[in-house]
Design an enzyme around this catalytic site. Sequence first.
Site, PDB file in Angstrom:
ATOM      1  N   ASP A 141       0.871  -1.172   0.000  1.00 50.81           N
ATOM      2  CA  ASP A 141       0.000   0.000   0.000  1.00 50.81           C
ATOM      3  C   ASP A 141       0.908   1.222   0.000  1.00 50.81           C
ATOM      4  O   ASP A 141       1.489   1.588   1.028  1.00 50.81           O
ATOM      5  CB  ASP A 141      -0.901  -0.021   1.238  1.00 50.81           C
ATOM      6  CG  ASP A 141      -1.853   1.171   1.287  1.00 50.81           C
ATOM      7  OD1 ASP A 141      -1.710   2.089   0.450  1.00 50.81           O
ATOM      8  OD2 ASP A 141      -2.729   1.191   2.172  1.00 50.81           O
ATOM      9  N   ASN A 168       4.468   5.414 -11.419  1.00 48.83           N
ATOM     10  CA  ASN A 168       3.271   5.342 -12.247  1.00 48.83           C
ATOM     11  C   ASN A 168       1.982   5.188 -11.452  1.00 48.83           C
ATOM     12  O   ASN A 168       0.910   5.588 -11.918  1.00 48.83           O
ATOM     13  CB  ASN A 168       3.423   4.163 -13.223  1.00 48.83           C
ATOM     14  CG  ASN A 168       2.135   3.821 -13.923  1.00 48.83           C
ATOM     15  OD1 ASN A 168       1.686   4.539 -14.812  1.00 48.83           O
ATOM     16  ND2 ASN A 168       1.504   2.718 -13.516  1.00 48.83           N
ATOM     17  N   TYR A 233      -6.619  15.360  -6.938  1.00 54.13           N
ATOM     18  CA  TYR A 233      -5.780  14.612  -7.883  1.00 54.13           C
ATOM     19  C   TYR A 233      -4.936  15.571  -8.721  1.00 54.13           C
ATOM     20  O   TYR A 233      -3.721  15.379  -8.888  1.00 54.13           O
ATOM     21  CB  TYR A 233      -6.674  13.760  -8.783  1.00 54.13           C
ATOM     22  CG  TYR A 233      -5.968  13.062  -9.923  1.00 54.13           C
ATOM     23  CD1 TYR A 233      -5.390  11.812  -9.737  1.00 54.13           C
ATOM     24  CD2 TYR A 233      -5.890  13.645 -11.185  1.00 54.13           C
ATOM     25  CE1 TYR A 233      -4.744  11.160 -10.778  1.00 54.13           C
ATOM     26  CE2 TYR A 233      -5.248  13.004 -12.233  1.00 54.13           C
ATOM     27  CZ  TYR A 233      -4.676  11.764 -12.028  1.00 54.13           C
ATOM     28  OH  TYR A 233      -4.037  11.132 -13.070  1.00 54.13           O
ATOM     29  N   LYS A 237      -0.730  16.199  -9.217  1.00 54.19           N
ATOM     30  CA  LYS A 237      -0.017  16.194 -10.493  1.00 54.19           C
ATOM     31  C   LYS A 237       0.759  17.499 -10.690  1.00 54.19           C
ATOM     32  O   LYS A 237       1.823  17.500 -11.315  1.00 54.19           O
ATOM     33  CB  LYS A 237      -0.994  15.965 -11.647  1.00 54.19           C
ATOM     34  CG  LYS A 237      -1.646  14.582 -11.627  1.00 54.19           C
ATOM     35  CD  LYS A 237      -0.610  13.470 -11.592  1.00 54.19           C
ATOM     36  CE  LYS A 237      -1.232  12.087 -11.577  1.00 54.19           C
ATOM     37  NZ  LYS A 237      -0.226  11.000 -11.549  1.00 54.19           N
TER      38      LYS A 237
END
Length: 360
Positions: A141, A168, A233, A237
């Site tokens: 995890d 990734n 999210y 990034k």
Amino acid sequence: MFSSREGVTLDSVAAPLRRWLLNPVISVPAALVLSGLGWTNPKPITVKALAPVYLATLAGVLLSLNEYLDRQFANNWVSDKTWNWNEEIVLVTGGSTGIGASICKQLLARNPRTRIVVVDYAPLSWKPEQEGVRLSYYQCDLSKADALRSTCERIKAEVGHPTVVFNNAGLVRGATIMEGSYGDVEATVRTNLIAPMLIIKEFLPEMVKRDHGHILHTGSLSYLTPPALITDYAATKAGLLALHEGLQLELKHVHKAPRVRLSLGIFCFIRTPLVSGHTNVPNFLLPFLHVDTVGEAMVDAVYSGYGSTIYLPGLNRVAATLKGGPEWFFRIIRESTVNFRINFHGRQEVDKETGKLQKA
């Protein structure tokens, strides 16, 4: 010729044009030959016909010069001829499915002797087609720092120090900042941003010592045009971009390791378990990318021996350039994302309070 896994797109049309029409190796000699004909037959129609040839030649030269400078600056003007894919150790986070699985398969297709380490919470969902491959799987995890640290220690002891790292693994919850739980935010930030930083901390020292290695990040155009429902999210990034660019300077000026490569993929929507739906934008301009298109681009980057920024689709580069333009104009572009009909809920289940992954 003009088709791709995504069908006929702007990229699939532009690529052969760039390769042939705007290739200085072809266009410069052609322009010289036609110029010679123009001198021997200086009719107005001949001179007029040469103008597009000269423009195409100039455009090709400028594009090639820009690409050359991009590559040299991104790689500190030094090359690395020591890559040996029989000996390299490649670590891929999130390698059980989606982009990560595609990266692993394409690496093995190019060289079955390359040692690959998959780190993922989800069980490995694919099997190598080749016999005798050196593939290791570690369940972890990535949102838990202690688990990540112990897994990295096991990898070093049992496999060796990775020379290539694909950061990734990613997670998206599909909720607004106000409506998402504490667990949603914590799981997203830990998996998408903190985990890549900690993985780099674990494996970068050996790369610096050898002045050899490559770290690749799977980024997203959402850092630039964050749609509603994935603000957390998109923020991770944006952080990944800062991590990538800051590391470039640290490796060159602080650690004196100019041959350690860094690559960042700036991708738009990809057909993975994270998202589904459609964008309401013509596929020609903004296609849903196939995972193998993305995986191939990432593997091409690492096999080139050079770090780079990968824009897919190519229109992403234009969007990045426009960011420095008028704020009102870019706001219009960002507003257009509300027309997307995308399901961002992903496949993972997390504890709403702690952010601990409960289901991959």
